[in-house]
Design an enzyme around this catalytic site. Structure first.
Site, PDB file in Angstrom:
ATOM      1  N   GLY A  53       0.781  -1.227   0.000  1.00  0.00           N
ATOM      2  CA  GLY A  53       0.000   0.000   0.000  1.00  0.00           C
ATOM      3  C   GLY A  53       0.812   1.276   0.000  1.00  0.00           C
ATOM      4  O   GLY A  53       0.361   2.306  -0.486  1.00  0.00           O
ATOM      5  N   HIS A  54       2.030   1.232   0.554  1.00  0.00           N
ATOM      6  CA  HIS A  54       2.847   2.444   0.664  1.00  0.00           C
ATOM      7  C   HIS A  54       3.105   3.126  -0.660  1.00  0.00           C
ATOM      8  O   HIS A  54       3.347   2.470  -1.659  1.00  0.00           O
ATOM      9  CB  HIS A  54       4.232   2.075   1.225  1.00  0.00           C
ATOM     10  CG  HIS A  54       4.230   1.876   2.698  1.00  0.00           C
ATOM     11  ND1 HIS A  54       4.158   2.923   3.569  1.00  0.00           N
ATOM     12  CD2 HIS A  54       4.300   0.754   3.422  1.00  0.00           C
ATOM     13  CE1 HIS A  54       4.197   2.431   4.800  1.00  0.00           C
ATOM     14  NE2 HIS A  54       4.269   1.127   4.740  1.00  0.00           N
ATOM     15  N   LYS A 112      40.068  19.679 -22.823  1.00  0.00           N
ATOM     16  CA  LYS A 112      39.318  19.261 -24.013  1.00  0.00           C
ATOM     17  C   LYS A 112      39.525  20.251 -25.165  1.00  0.00           C
ATOM     18  O   LYS A 112      39.911  19.877 -26.270  1.00  0.00           O
ATOM     19  CB  LYS A 112      37.810  19.176 -23.708  1.00  0.00           C
ATOM     20  CG  LYS A 112      37.430  18.148 -22.672  1.00  0.00           C
ATOM     21  CD  LYS A 112      35.938  18.124 -22.411  1.00  0.00           C
ATOM     22  CE  LYS A 112      35.394  19.410 -21.811  1.00  0.00           C
ATOM     23  NZ  LYS A 112      35.900  19.748 -20.465  1.00  0.00           N
ATOM     24  N   SER A 125      29.880  17.025 -21.188  1.00  0.00           N
ATOM     25  CA  SER A 125      28.930  15.921 -21.431  1.00  0.00           C
ATOM     26  C   SER A 125      29.078  14.818 -20.386  1.00  0.00           C
ATOM     27  O   SER A 125      29.575  13.737 -20.685  1.00  0.00           O
ATOM     28  CB  SER A 125      29.093  15.364 -22.841  1.00  0.00           C
ATOM     29  OG  SER A 125      30.442  15.142 -23.188  1.00  0.00           O
TER      30      SER A 125
END
Ligand SMILES: Nc1nc2c(ncn2[C@@H]2O[C@H](COP(=O)(O)OP(=O)(O)O)[C@@H](O)[C@H]2O)c(=O)[nH]1
Lengths: 324, 631
Positions: free
Chosen positions: B111-112, B471, B539
Site C-alpha cells: 500500500g505504501h 578538451k 557531457s
C-alpha cells in the site's frame, strides 16, 4: 525396450515433422490460458537472449516445461539445450527417463556433476541435507552457469510452491554472483518483459509461475505427457525415517539400526535425491487416480522435500545465495 | 471402469472448477486495512490450506501474530523474511485458489506510496481491483491513489471493499457515506463497473458468506461477485493484433510467424497486413503442435503461415487489413516513473512495446498528475512514482493502438540504457503524426558524394571530460593539424553554442541533457556535410554521449576521453570556476555537486598528466589515420 523407452518414443513421434492435420486435442479453458502465457514467455527468451538454457530436473514440472517448449517452436525444435544438475543421488529411474527422452527427442542434455565433491565423499546422509544441497546442487548449478556462460535459464518453479516464490517475478534478475535481491526486483508490467542485462549477469525465467500443482497434473493428463513412473504407485522397498518414507533405491543408502526395508505401495509427489525425498502411501497407479487423490489431498507438496523444513524462510535464504 | 471413462470423469471434475477460466484480481489498501486477512480468509474458506501450512500458520501466529490467540491470516501471505519481521508488505505476492466455478490468481500488493511500482506490477495483469477501505477511516488519499493506478494500468472493474464493518457498528449509513465519498472522485476515471461491498474480513462477513449482521446489504458477497464477473465478451470484438515474436523456419518447406494474439481473432483465409510496412497477405494456416486450427482468438499463442512470402521479422505487428494500428514515431502517452533517477526529457531510453525495442526520448513533459487529488500540475521532471503526460519520440516508427482500446499494443516499458532497470511504464493516448520514414526527400548529392569531394571520411570527434581537463586545448590543436593537412573541419564548443543555439538552457540535469541533444543534432548535420568535426563538451552523462553516438553511422563517432583527475583540474582552474563553485557561487558543478560518469569504452583515452597537449593531439590524429578517416 523398456516401457520408459517405449512411452518416450511414442511421445517424440508427436513432434516429429509438420503433420498438417487438424487439431484433435482439447484443452480446458484455464489450461489453455496458462499454456499460452508460458509459450509466450519461452519464445521471448529464445528471441532475446544469446545463450539460453532450460534447467531440466526430470520431475513433472520439468516435463510440463519441456512440453511447452516443444509446442512453442513446433514444427522446429527448441533452439536451446537442456541442463541437468545431477547430484548422483537421483532415483535410478529418473536417469533412465532423462537419457531416453534426450535420445528420442534429439535434444542436447548437458549434465553437470560436482565430481570433486563426490570424490570427497559428500552425500546426503553424512553431510546433512543442507550441505548436500549447497554443494551438489547450488554449487554445481553455478559452475554450469559459469562454464556455459548462460545468460538466461528457465526453471520450473511455481508461485504456489512456497512463500518467497510467490513474490518472485517471472523474469528474475540475478547479479554476476547469481544472487537474487528480493527487495530490488524489477517492476514487471503487462506481458512486457525487460530482458536487458550486462555481461556476466543473468535472468532466471519461470514460465510456470502461475500454474498450481493441480494444473500441472491436469495438464499432464489432458496432454498425455510421459512422466517418470515413480509418480505412480508401485510396490517399492522403503524405510521409515524421521516420519518420512525413504525408498531404498540402491545399496548406497546406509541403513540405521532397526531399519529393514519393507515393500510398500507408495508413490512420490515430487522427485529429488532419493534419500531426501519422502514417499506417500498410495494406491494411485494411474494419472487419473493421482488427480483424484490430489483433489482430496491435505498436505502440501513440498513437505515431501526435506530441504524446506530446516528453518522458516529457508528457501529465500537459499535463493539469495544462488539456489534456483 | 475403463480408462477412458475414468479420464472423462476426472477431467469433468477438474474443469468443473475452472470451467470459466481464470480471473486475476488485485487487492490493495493501506497498511492494516485488512488486505492480507481478506486473502487469507478466501484461501481458508475455500479450504485451500493444507494441513502442514495450517500448522506453520498456527506456530507463526503465536510467534509474530497480531490477532491474539486467533489465527492471523495475514502471516500466510507476507513471504519475505524482512516482511515477516517488520510486518510490512513490500512486494506483490501471488496466491491461487479455486472454487467450483472458477480459478483465481490474487495479486496482493503493497500500500505504501514508495512501493507504487510494485502495485503497478500487480495491477498490470489483473482484471479486477479490490480496493480496501477501513470503515472507521473512510476514503483516504491512498484509496484514490490505488484507484488511479488501477485505472492507469488498464483495470476496468473495481470492488470497493469497505472492511472492518464490525468496528463501525455494521452501520448502513456509514457504508453509504463512504461509497458516496468514493464515487465523487472515482466516477470520473471511467471504470466499466464499481461494486461496493460492506464486509468484515476477520469474521468472514460478505467475503464468502452473507453477513447476518449486515442483512441490509442486498448486493453480492465478494466471492459471488468474483465468480460471476463476465470478461470473455470484452476481448473478442477488438481488431486482430499479433506482435511477431519469432520467425519459425525449421527447413525450406516451412516458414511461420509465432506470437500471441493479443487482441481480436484471426481465421484461415483472412487478409492481414504487416502494420509497419503495409505489406499484405492472407493467412493460409494456423499451426499449433496439437494440429492446425481454423480460427484463433485473443490469448492464443500460435504460429501463422501466410500465402505469400513477405518480409516479416520480430518486432512487426500483424494486424487486420481493415482495422490497422497507427504507425508513428511520435505519440502522446501517460508515463509512470519507477526509478530513483528522475525522468529527464531529452534523455535517450530504450522503449519496448510488444516485441519491438527502439531508442526513444521524452520530448516534452506536458504536465504531471497529483495522484492523490488527480490535479494536473506543470513540471519539468518526473521523480520516482510520479505520473506525467508526455510526448514521446522513437528512433524508428512503431505500430500501436491507444491503450484504452488494446492493452498490449498500447503499452510500453522504458529501460535505462546503462543500469538496464525498468524505469518507466507508459500508456499510449494517441499518435502525434504519421511516420515520416516514407517522406524523406531523396537528395541528389549524398553524404558519400560530399565527403568524396573532400577526400575524407566525415567524423564526429567527441571530447569529454571535466572542466579544465584540456578538451578545448587538445581539440584546437587537432583541428589546426587537420587543416594544415588540407582537410575540411569544423569545431563546436561551449563558447559558440551556449551563446546562440542553447542560450535558453541552464545547468540543471534536464538542461544538460537537452544541451547535448541539440549539439548532437548539429554535429550530425556537419557530418552529413562531410566534415571532420571536433566537439568539446563536459557531457557528463553516458546516456547522452551514447545518444549522440547513435545519431551518426557506425565508425563516424569517436569518443575521446580527456582523462584528467579532478584534483589536477582544480589545481589548474584556468577560468577560476572551481573556486567559485566551492564558494557556492555556481550550483550543479560537474565533479563537485553534479556527477561525471566516465566513459566505459572510449575509442581514445588521453592521460593528460602524462602527455603534453601536442602529444595528445598526435594520438588522436594517428587514431584517425589508422581508421582510414583521413582519406
Ligand atoms: N475487527 C476487524 N479487524 C480486522 C478486520 N480485517 C483485518 N483486521 C485486523 O486488522 C489488522 C491488519 O490486518 P492485515 O490483514 O495485516 O492488513 P494489511 O496490512 O492490509 O494486510 C490485523 O490485526 C487484522 O486482524 C476486520 O474486518 N475486522
Amino acid at each position: 525396450m523398456s516401457s520408459i523407452q517405449e512411452n518416450v518414443k511414442a511421445y517424440a513421434a508427436r513432434f516429429a515433422g509438420d503433420s498438417k492435420k487438424p487439431a484433435d486435442r482439447k484443452l480446458s479453458a484455464h489450461l489453455k490460458a496458462l499454456e499460452a502465457e508460458s509459450i509466450h514467455i519461452i519464445r521471448e527468451v529464445a528471441a532475446e537472449f544469446e545463450r539460453p538454457v532450460m534447467l531440466y530436473s526430470i520431475g513433472k514440472d520439468s516435463a510440463v516445461m519441456l512440453h511447452l517448449a516443444l509446442k512453442a517452436f513446433y514444427p522446429a525444435k527448441p533452439p536451446f539445450p537442456l541442463q541437468h544438475v545431477d547430484t548422483t543421488f537421483k532415483f535410478g529411474d529418473m536417469i533412465t527417463f532423462r537419457d531416453a527422452l534426450a535420445e528420442e527427442l534429439g535434444l542436447e542434455i548437458r549434465v553437470e556433476i560436482n565430481e570433486d565433491a563426490i570424490a570427497r565423499g559428500v552425500n546426503p546422509w553424512d553431510s546433512g541435507s543442507q550441505l548436500h544441497t549447497q554443494i551438489l546442487k547450488t554449487e554445481a548449478l553455478r559452475s554450469a552457469m559459469n562454464r556455459h556462460k548462460y545468460d538466461a535459464a528457465f526453471g520450473g518453479a511455481r508461485r504456489d510452491e512456497e512463500k518467497s516464490r510467490a513474490k518472485e517475478r517471472i523474469f528474475s534478475f540475478r547479479d554476476s554472483n547469481h544472487g537474487w535481491d528480493p527487495k530490488n526486483q524489477r517492476p514487471e508490467l503487462w506481458r512486457n518483459y525487460n530482458t536487458k542485462i550486462k555481461k556476466g549477469e543473468s535472468i532466471r525465467v519461470f514460465p510456470l509461475s502461475n500454474w498450481t500443482e493441480l494444473d500441472i497434473w491436469q495438464y499432464i493428463l489432458e496432454q498425455d505427457i510421459p512422466i517418470v513412473p515413480l509418480y505412480l504407485a508401485g510396490h517399492r522397498p522403503v524405510v521409515e525415517r524421521d516420519g518420512q518414507l525413504i525408498m531404498v533405491d540402491d545399496d548406497r543408502l546406509p541403513l540405521k539400526e532397526g531399519e529393514t526395508p519393507e515393500l510398500k505401495m507408495v508413490r512420490f509427489r515430487t522427485l529429488g535425491c532419493y534419500p531426501l525425498t519422502g514417499a506417500i502411501e498410495s494406491t494411485a497407479q494411474s494419472l487419473e487416480e493421482i488427480v483424484l487423490e490430489m483433489l482430496t489431498a491435505r498436505t502440501s507438496e513440498r513437505s515431501g522435500r526435506l530441504i524446506d523444513h530446516d528453518e522458516a524462510g529457508s528457501m529465500e535464504k537459499k535463493k539469495r545465495e544462488g539456489y534456483f | 471402469m475403463n480408462i477412458q471413462a475414468k479420464r472423462d470423469e476426472v477431467i469433468e471434475r477438474l474443469t468443473h472448477s475452472g470451467g470459466r477460466g481464470v480471473l486475476r484480481f488485485l487487492t490493495c489498501g493501506s497498511v492494516d486495512d485488512g488486505k492480507s486477512t481478506l486473502i487469507g480468509r478466501l484461501l481458508y474458506d475455500s479450504k485451500l490450506l493444507f494441513e502442514d501450512q495450517l500448522n506453520v500458520l498456527e506456530r507463526d501466529s503465536r510467534k509474530h501474530g497480531t490477532a491474539g490467540d486467533e489465527i492471523d491470516f495475514a502471516l500466510l501471505l507476507d513471504g519475505l523474511e524482512a516482511e515477516r519481521e517488520q510486518g510490512i508488505t513490500i512486494d506483490v505476492a501471488y496466491r491461487f485458489f479455486a472454487t467450483e466455478k472458477r480459478k483465481f490468481v490474487v495479486a496482493d500488493t503493497p500500500g505504501h506510496e514508495q512501493y507504487t511500482r510494485n502495485m503497478a506490477t500487480g495491477a498490470s495483469t489483473a482484471d479486477v481491483a479490490v480496493i480496501l477501505i477501513d470503515a472507521r477511516k473512510g476514503v483516504l488519499v491512498q484509496t484514490l491513489r490505488h484507484t488511479y493506478i488501477a485505472r492507469m494500468m488498464g483495470i476496468r472493474h473495481i470492488v470497493l471493499a469497505v472492511n472492518k464493518m464490525d468496528l463501525a457498528d455494521n452501520s448502513r449509513g456509514r457504508f453509504h457515506e463512504i461509497v458516496a465519498e468514493y464515487l465523487k472522485s472515482a466516477d470520473a476515471l471511467g471504470f466499466e463497473s464499481i461494486t461496493p461491498i460492506p464486509m468484515s474480513a476477520r469474521f468472514g462477513d460478505n467475503v464468502t458468506c452473507r453477513s447476518e449482521a449486515m442483512s441490509w446489504h442486498t448486493g453480492p458477497t465478494l466471492l459471488e461477485y468474483l465468480e460471476d464477473l463476465d470478461l470473455d465478451t470484452e476481448l473478442r470484438s477488438e481488431p486482430f493484433r499479433m506482435p511477431v515474436q519469432w520467425v519459425n523456419r525449421p527447413n525450406l518447406n516451412f516458414r511461420g510467424y509465432s506470437g500471441m494474439i493479443v487482441s481480436g481473432k484471426v481465421s484461415v483465409g483472412d487478409a492481414i497486413v504487416v502494420a509497419q510496412s503495409g505489406l499484405a497477405a492472407n493467412v493460409s494456416r494456423i499451426v499449433t503442435a496439437d494440429g492446425d486450427l481454423e480460427t484463433a482468438t485473443a490469448g492464443d499463442a500460435v504460429t501463422l503461415v501466410l500465402n505469400q512470402e513477405i518480409d516479416i521479422s520480430r518486432g512487426d505487428v500483424l494486424a487486420s487489413a481493415e482495422q490497422r494500428p497507427e504507425v508513428s514515431d511520435q505519440f502522446a502517452a501517460e508515463i509512470l516513473w519507477m526509478a530513483n533517477d528522475d525522468l529527464l526529457p531529452g534523455r535517450s531510453y530504450l522503449l519496448k512495446i510488444g516485441t519491438a525495442t527502439t531508442p526513444a526520448t521524452i520530448t516534452t513533459l506536458k504536465h504531471r498528475v497529483d495522484i492523490n487529488t488527480y490535479e494536473k500540475q506543470p513540471s519539468r521532471k518526473l521523480e520516482m512514482n510520479g505520473i506525467g503526460f508526455c510526448n514521446v519520440s522513437t528512433a524508428r516508427p512503431i505500430a500501436f493502438d491507444p491503450f484504452r482500446e488494446v492493452r498490449d499494443t498500447g503499452s510500453f516499458i522504458l529501460i535505462d540504457r546503462f543500469t538496464n532497470q525498468t524505469v518507466g511504464g507508459g500508456m499510449i493516448e494517441f499518435g502525434l503524426r504519421r511516420a515520416s520514414n516514407i517522406h524523406t526527400q531523396a537528395m541528389d548529392v549524398s553524404k558519400e558524394r560530399r565527403s568524396q569531394i573532400k577526400g575524407q571520411k566525415p567524423t564526429l570527434l567527441w571530447f569529454t571530460g571535466l572542466s579544465g581537463a584540456g578538451k578545448s586545448t587538445v581539440a584546437n590543436i587537432v583541428e589546426r593539424k587537420l587543416a594544415e593537412a588540407g582537410l575540411h573541419t569544423y569545431s563546436l564548443d561551449g563558447d559558440n553554442v551556449r551563446h546562440g543555439l542553447n542560450r535558453d538552457l541552464g545547468f540543471t540535469d534536464g538542461d544538460r541533457v537537452e544541451n547535448i541533444r541539440r549539439i548532437g543534432e548539429v554535429g550530425k548535420l556537419f557530418v552529413d556535410a562531410g566534415l571532420l568535426v571536433t566537439c568539446s563538451f563536459i557531457s557528463p552523462f553516458r546516456s547522452e554521449r551514447r545518444m549522440v553516438r547513435e545519431l551518426v553511422d557506425d565508425g563516424e563517432f569517436v569518443e575521446v576521453f580527456v582523462d584528467t583527475p579532478l584534483d589536477v583540474c582544480m589545481q589548474r582552474d584556468v577560468k577560476g570556476l572551481y573556486k567559485k563553485a566551492q564558494a557556492g557561487e555556481i550550483k550543479n558543478f560537474t565533479g563537485l555537486d553534479s556527477p561525471y560518469e566516465e566513459p566505459e569504452a572510449p575509442e581514445i583515452r588521453l592521460d593528460t598528466s602524462k602527455l603534453s597537449a601536442e602529444e595528445a593531439a598526435d594520438q588522436v590524429i594517428s587514431h584517425l589515420r589508422e581508421r582510414g578517416r583521413l582519406g
